[in-house]
Every structure is written in structure tokens, then in C-alpha cells.
Scaffold this motif. Structure first.
Motif, short mmCIF file in Angstrom:
data_model
loop_
_atom_site.label_atom_id
_atom_site.label_comp_id
_atom_site.label_asym_id
_atom_site.label_seq_id
_atom_site.Cartn_x
_atom_site.Cartn_y
_atom_site.Cartn_z
N LEU A 173 0.82 -1.21 0.00
CA LEU A 173 0.00 0.00 0.00
C LEU A 173 0.85 1.26 0.00
O LEU A 173 2.03 1.24 0.32
CB LEU A 173 -0.95 0.00 1.20
N ILE A 174 0.23 2.34 -0.41
CA ILE A 174 0.79 3.68 -0.26
C ILE A 174 -0.13 4.41 0.71
O ILE A 174 -1.35 4.42 0.55
CB ILE A 174 0.82 4.44 -1.60
N ALA A 175 0.47 5.01 1.74
CA ALA A 175 -0.32 5.71 2.75
C ALA A 175 0.07 7.18 2.81
O ALA A 175 1.20 7.55 2.49
CB ALA A 175 -0.10 5.07 4.12
N VAL A 193 8.44 10.80 -0.69
CA VAL A 193 7.79 9.51 -0.50
C VAL A 193 8.78 8.51 0.10
O VAL A 193 9.89 8.34 -0.42
CB VAL A 193 7.25 8.95 -1.84
N ALA A 194 8.40 7.86 1.18
CA ALA A 194 9.25 6.87 1.83
C ALA A 194 9.02 5.48 1.24
O ALA A 194 7.89 5.11 0.93
CB ALA A 194 8.98 6.83 3.33
N PHE A 195 10.12 4.73 1.10
CA PHE A 195 10.07 3.33 0.68
C PHE A 195 10.95 2.54 1.62
O PHE A 195 11.81 3.08 2.31
CB PHE A 195 10.56 3.17 -0.76
N GLY A 237 14.72 1.82 5.13
CA GLY A 237 15.37 0.64 5.68
C GLY A 237 14.42 -0.39 6.24
O GLY A 237 14.84 -1.38 6.83
N GLY A 238 13.12 -0.22 6.07
CA GLY A 238 12.15 -1.19 6.57
C GLY A 238 10.75 -0.64 6.45
O GLY A 238 10.54 0.57 6.29
N HIS A 239 9.77 -1.54 6.53
CA HIS A 239 8.37 -1.12 6.38
C HIS A 239 7.90 -0.24 7.53
O HIS A 239 7.30 0.82 7.31
CB HIS A 239 7.48 -2.37 6.29
N VAL A 240 8.15 -0.69 8.76
CA VAL A 240 7.74 0.11 9.92
C VAL A 240 8.49 1.43 9.95
O VAL A 240 7.92 2.47 10.34
CB VAL A 240 7.95 -0.69 11.22
N GLN A 241 9.75 1.40 9.51
CA GLN A 241 10.51 2.64 9.46
C GLN A 241 9.88 3.65 8.50
O GLN A 241 9.88 4.85 8.75
CB GLN A 241 11.96 2.35 9.05
N SER A 242 9.35 3.15 7.38
CA SER A 242 8.65 4.03 6.44
C SER A 242 7.43 4.66 7.10
O SER A 242 7.16 5.86 6.95
CB SER A 242 8.25 3.26 5.19
N ALA A 254 4.06 7.18 2.09
CA ALA A 254 4.98 6.07 2.33
C ALA A 254 4.42 4.79 1.71
O ALA A 254 3.22 4.51 1.81
CB ALA A 254 5.19 5.86 3.83
N GLY A 255 5.31 4.03 1.06
CA GLY A 255 4.96 2.72 0.54
C GLY A 255 5.43 1.66 1.52
O GLY A 255 6.53 1.75 2.07
#
Length: 360
Positions: A173-175, A193-195, A237-242, A254-255
């Protein structure tokens, strides 16, 4: 279609001494997606420990007890874990699985005396591909895109797919923050945008593909730093970090893997609702695989595969041996798989110009 032949060379050079087993099937998508889901994509984070040890091969032991299986010259079955798994959780989450692999292989196959299984946490996706290709890692957990990269370059081989959070597939997802004036993917042009990682499936591939399909120029991504793109990418560097960058107001969007929204990995679902809104969602992504080094003899690949397939449920319950506690692995089952089971990821990669010729 743009020429992206140099991307894999860049990926292979990112972590010469580092090893990783990446993005998961964690969470609602783990792209390795590891303990708690963020290894769903196997995306970055973690330390730079282990991985580049050993190499070469040992002599096969002779005997009549069963098939022969040999691994790295360091006398170990080197299992690399996604860096999204915190170092302090490595032993409590993965030790039962590690112990089972060691005992299953040594009890059912003719192996070198004293063969043990070890675990290491790596640094990023590209490093695990290199380690498997060099034979310094024997098996790894990684994300779908990294596995596709490894397969296309002859650096890794998919042998299993993992099951987690109720399914064999997951979401990306993109939030955006609640109250944002961004109402469509097209509005992301010119935004920060964060990835998760350039080789993350749910934390990069699907979100950036959605942006490209919306007409936004992605420049030379996934190569380089994205300076030519019509937006500013931030690799967290990670999903939660995004998600954290989004929560802190450091990015406009953020993706990430859907597990960040739908499970308690990172924020709770209620906390997510207080912070973020889903702008775009992709579903049906095949959950993260288990991969092995192509340098292993076929008997050794089979031994690893069968160790997983014939493992008891308790190997997923963590060190306490109890289901439903904090040290459970995010996945609870596996099934046989090959590159053919990840065709959706291959197709999506091709939309970004990442086709088989790109990996030569």
C-alpha cells in the motif's frame, strides 16, 4: 523501455561483506516480510553480522544411511535471516527452526561430522543475493523481488513459499497522513515519498509501479538515488521505518507492506487509523519465499526443502514452544514453490524495465 542493465551490478556491490535474507512475507505481506511481520519483505535494517564466512565445499561423507548432503566449507548450514528481525529477537524466534533444520538434515542425510546450522542477520536484500551466489550462504529468507533478482541472475533458487497471517498472498500500500490534500496517486508528483528498500516487493516495487502507471516520472529508479525522479524518494530501511517517517511528518507519503496497517507490527491497527489513510493498495502478491544457493548439490537443496516440509508446527512457535505468544514467527507453514509461482512479481518488475535481459 529504459536500459537498466547496471542495476544488478549495483545491487551486487552494495554489501560485499554483508549477508541478508530479506523481505518477507511478514505481516500482511511480508515481503520477509520476520519476527513480527516486517520481514515480510525482508527489507533492510538490522546489523551487518555474519554471512561472509566459509565458502567452498566439504567432501561428501560416504555411507549407506541415506543421501549425501554437503554445505559450506565452514562446516555449517548457513541460514541468513532478514535484517528486519531485531537482533535480540533472532534466537527466541528462529532458534527452534534452526535446531530442527540441523537435526533433520544430520539425522536423515549422510553429512560431514559435526555439521551444525547457524543463523546470521544481514544488512539488505542485495547482500543476500550476493552471498547465496558466492556460496557463503546456504539458505535464506527473502522477499519476492529479491528472489526474482536472484533467480534471474543465477544467484539463488526458490524452493518454498511461506504462509502467514491467514494466506499465501499479501498486500502492498501507499499511505498518506490523515487530512492530507493528496487524494490520488497522481498527486504524489513533487512529494517526498518513503520506501523500504530498492529490492522490497511491497515496500518499493508495487508502490513505485503504481506511481509510474499514474504517469509520474520515476527517473532511473530503482537505480541510483532517485534524483531524476519527479518526486523525492526516501529509503527508510524497513516497512515500519517508512511508517515512522510518515507518522513524524518527515514525508508526504509512504509505501509499505499491508501488515503495517493490518497487524500490530509497528503500530496497532487502531493507532494506524489515528495517523494514516490508505491512498493505494495492491493485493494478491505471493508471500515471501525461502531460497537456497545454486552452488549447493541437489541433495543438499532437497534436504533443506524437506526439513521445512516435514517440520512440526512447533518450529514456528519460538523458544517458549507455545503458539500465540510474542516469540512466534510471522509465518506458520510452507509449500513447495519455484520462480513460476512469482510470475506476478516478474511481470510487475518488467513494467519498470526490469526484464530478464536486465539481469545478464
Amino acid at each position: 523501455m529504459r536500459d537498466r542493465r547496471t542495476f544488478l551490478k549495483r545491487a551486487g556491490a552494495l554489501g560485499t561483506a554483508a549477508v541478508i535474507a530479506g523481505c518477507t512475507g511478514g505481516g500482511d505481506g511480508t515481503d520477509t516480510e520476520g519476527g513480527g511481520g516486517d520481514s515480510g519483505d525482508g527489507d533492510s535494517g538490522g546489523d551487518d553480522s555474519g554471512g561472509d564466512s566459509g565458502g567452498g565445499s566439504t567432501e561428501t561423507m560416504s555411507g549407506d544411511d541415506g543421501p549425501a548432503a554437503t554445505f559450506g566449507g565452514d562446516g555449517e548450514i548457513n541460514f541468513n535471516i532478514s535484517p528486519s528481525v531485531p537482533q535480540q529477537q533472532l534466537q527466541v524466534q528462529y532458534a527452534p527452526l534452526r535446531d530442527h533444520i540441523e537435526s533433520y538434515v544430520t539425522e536423515n542425510y549422510d553429512t560431514p561430522s559435526g555439521l551444525e546450522a547457524s543463523m546470521n542477520i544481514g544488512s539488505n536484500y542485495s547482500a543476500v543475493i550476493q552471498a547465496l551466489g558466492q556460496g557463503t550462504a546456504d539458505l535464506a529468507e527473502t522477499g519476492p523481488l529479491a528472489a526474482v533478482v536472484g533467480n534471474q541472475t543465477g544467484n539463488s533458487e526458490i524452493i518454498l513459499q511461506r504462509f502467514g497471517y491467514g494466506g499465501w498472498t499479501y498486500k502492498s500500500l501507499i499511505a498518506v497522513p490523515n487530512g492530507s490534500d493528496i487524494s490520488s496517486v497522481e498527486d504524489l508528483e513533487g512529494k517526498d515519498v518513503a520506501f523500504s528498500d530498492p529490492l522490497s516487493t511491497s515496500g518499493f516495487l508495487f508502490p513505485v509501479a503504481a506511481m509510474a502507471e499514474a504517469g509520474i516520472d520515476i527517473g532511473e529508479l530503482p537505480e541510483g538515488n532517485g534524483s531524476q525522479a519527479a518526486f523525492t524518494p526516501r529509503f527508510a530501511g524497513g516497512h515500519v521505518q517508512s511508517y515512522t517517517l510518515l507518522e513524524q511528518g518527515q514525508v508526504d507519503a509512504a509505501g509499505m507492506g499491508g501488515f503495517v496497517r493490518d497487524t500490530s507490527t509497528g503500530p496497532t491497527p487502531d493507532a494506524w487509523q489515528d495517523v494514516a489513510t490508505t491512498l493505494h493498495e495492491d493485493s494478491g502478491i505471493p508471500r515471501a519465499p525461502i531460497v537456497v544457493s545454486p552452488q549447493l548439490p541437489q541433495e543438499s537443496k532437497d534436504a533443506i526443502q524437506q526439513a521445512f516440509l516435514e517440520g512440526p508446527d512447533t518450529i514456528y512457535y519460538g523458544a517458549d514452544g507455545e503458539e500465540g505468544t510474542d516469540d512466534d514467527l510471522w509465518f506458520g507453514d510452507v509449500r513447495e514453490a519455484t520462480i513460476d509461482d512469482y510470475q506476478l512479481v516478474v511481470d510487475k518488475a518488467e513494467t519498470l524495465g526490469i526484464d530478464p535481459s536486465f539481469f545478464e
